[in-house]
Design an enzyme around this catalytic site. Structure first.
Site, mmCIF file in Angstrom:
data_model
loop_
_atom_site.group_PDB
_atom_site.id
_atom_site.type_symbol
_atom_site.label_atom_id
_atom_site.label_comp_id
_atom_site.label_asym_id
_atom_site.label_seq_id
_atom_site.Cartn_x
_atom_site.Cartn_y
_atom_site.Cartn_z
ATOM 1 C CB CYS A 67 82.343 95.894 -19.607
ATOM 2 S SG CYS A 67 81.873 97.866 -19.513
ATOM 3 C CG HIS A 105 83.992 95.290 -23.903
ATOM 4 N ND1 HIS A 105 83.979 96.127 -22.759
ATOM 5 C CD2 HIS A 105 85.514 95.371 -24.355
ATOM 6 C CE1 HIS A 105 85.085 97.036 -22.911
ATOM 7 N NE2 HIS A 105 85.976 96.574 -23.686
HETATM 8 CA CA CA Z 1 79.583 98.148 -18.139
#
Ligand code: CA
Length: 503
Positions: free
Chosen positions: A91, A145
């Site tokens: 990510c 994130h």
């Molecule tokens: Ca991801």
């Protein structure tokens, strides 16, 4: 000589830029199209989480794997479907590469920060910074994130406004669901222990330069409503901007379909598969339909570049709450299954409909491409290395070819592989027992370095099972030259490690 991605040379753009193919005829065609259009486009990025290369109908999935995706398939038919679009293995590295035009070895997010771990985008120049400087309104919605520290939050790295959560879906659910995590849920001591970890348990709203304000604590009922709330926020933004002079950049990152999935109750059991992952895909597909319809209804569709993708391959350690890829291995690896993701680029009237290309497109390419479309190619920074290449002519010229010659794969802190044309030379990978996507996959496995490199032909061997090096020595110099260039660029502009092994 006819163009060939392996045999044709690139053009150097200076010490801080990746060299690029220059296709003069398609550059002219793209320039003519841009000139005739005469306006700077809005930019809509729709980024899914952990969705696979094969999940959508237009990639061979859809009804075949129990989750039809009619809206995404329609969007693909309106534009360019990429079969070799590359994210990073997980990510945060992917997202930071998308927003900075730089590979993880430069921006330093080599793996995701978890549970409030320090480190993030702070210090990087993002696409939002640059578009802001060019007069765009910049909006981030959904999953972030890329660091929970204030300086790394969206409102401090170029976005005017942010409505979403700062971490990753499982961080909010993996201590709340009694089915998967009974040892935490039924223990007050463990629940308190998790609650005391330094991460923000709420989804938040923030405006440029400000502190984040809690909107709501993300328990599981709240989690199941997030994609709906974020879709409403983004469609409201698109409607509001229809009346404004300024162009805009909307970075819409969904919660789905990262494990564990708790789709909105409207979608429970709605997919033929009747599994929460597949139900979530239906929800995401509807959201794409709503975003595109809102652009259309407000007369902005023909002035908006849409990029739809996913941030990495499937996370097979959470099967069956996982995506579909026909390639080897999964998220966390540099086998194709980890990093080859769906990529759809649409801009009706500007990108021809019904196109498909296996030309290389890296997440880093978005930044220089968009800055060119925004009319300010020179705003791309020169004080740091930019790995992205400007893909304007690939997108806008009829049957345009990719301007990227090499794709470089990084596995956390290690250089792993390089692809050119249909060939991929691999020096480092995750362990050989990850041969099947339904095997260990994910982050399991050890890093292994090969004494002799492996060479895979991705057309003949898309699952990367047959090294071909000793019969194909003619390609050696192409790949070794690419690696030398890449290493030299790191010597000129040393990278950093913000989140990673030893960093
Ligand atoms: Ca991801």
């Amino acid at each position: 000589m006819a163009f060939d991605p392996i045999a044709s040379p690139t053009t150097a753009l200076g010490p801080s830029r990746e060299a690029t193919f220059v296709h003069p005829e398609q550059v002219a065609a793209a320039s003519a199209r841009l000139e005739a259009h005469g306006r700077r486009p809005n930019v809509l990025v729709i980024l899914f989480d952990d969705v696979g290369w094969g999940d959508f109908g237009c990639y061979g999935g859809g009804v075949a794997v129990g989750a039809p995706t009619p809206n995404i398939d329609r969007l693909a038919r309106q534009g360019l479907l990429l079969t070799s679009c590359y994210s990073e293995p997980s990510c945060s590295p992917s997202r930071a590469t998308l927003l900075t035009g730089r590979l993880p070895c430069r921006h330093g997010l080599n793996r995701p920060p978890m549970y409030g771990e320090p480190g993030g985008l702070e210090g990087e120049l993002t696409l939002a910074h640059l578009l802001s400087g060019a007069g765009y309104v910049t909006q981030a919605v959904g999953k972030w994130h890329m660091g929970e520290n204030l300086e790394s939050q969206p409102q401090n790295v170029g976005f005017d406004d942010f409505y979403g959560f700062l971490s990753v879906s499982d961080m909010y659910s993996e201590w709340r669901d009694p089915y998967f995590f009974p040892e935490v849920v039924y223990s007050d001591a463990r629940t308190e222990w998790v609650k005391n970890m330094p991460f923000n348990r709420c989804f938040v709203h923030a405006t440029r330069g400000g502190e984040p304000e809690a909107v709501e604590e993300v328990d599981i009922p709240a989690l199941s409503l997030l994609d709906e709330k974020w879709a409403v926020y983004s469609t409201d933004f698109i409607r509001r901007m229809a009346g404004e002079e300024q162009p805009w950049f909307l970075y819409h990152c969904t919660r789905g379909a990262h494990f564990d999935n708790y789709p909105h109750e409207r979608y429970l059991g709605a997919s033929p598969a009747k599994h929460p992952y597949k139900d979530t895909l239906l929800e995401l597909d509807d959201i794409v339909g709503r975003l595109v319809a809102t652009l259309d209804d407000t007369g902005q569709l023909d002035n908006t570049l849409i990029f739809l993708s996913s941030d990495n391959g499937p996370h097979m350690e959470n099967w069956p709450d996982a995506a579909f890829t026909p390639f080897r291995c999964a998220k966390g690896s540099t086998w194709e299954g980890g990093v080859r993701v769906p990529g759809i680029l649409a801009w009706p009237g500007m990108i021809d409909a019904d196109r498909q290309s296996d030309g290389l497109f890296g997440f880093s390419d978005l930044l220089p491409t968009v800055m060119n479309l925004a009319g300010v190619p020179d705003a791309v920074p020169t004080d740091r290395f930019i790995d992205g290449v400007d893909q304007t002519s690939f997108l806008l010229a009829p049957d345009g070819l990719s301007n990227r010659k090499f794709h470089y794969y990084w596995l956390v802190n290690d250089f792993s592989a390089v692809r050119c044309g249909e060939y991929k030379l691999m020096l480092t990978s995750t362990s050989d027992d990850d041969t099947d996507v339904a095997g260990p996959g994910g982050f399991t496995g050890v890093t292994q370095r090969y004494t002799y490199a492996r060479l895979y032909n991705l057309y003949l061997d898309p699952k990367e099972q047959h090294s071909y090096l000793t019969r194909k020595l003619a390609y050696n110099e192409v790949f070794l030259g690419a690696i030398r260039e890449h290493v030299t660029s790191l010597a000129r502009f040393p990278g950093k490690s913000v989140v990673g092994r030893g960093g």
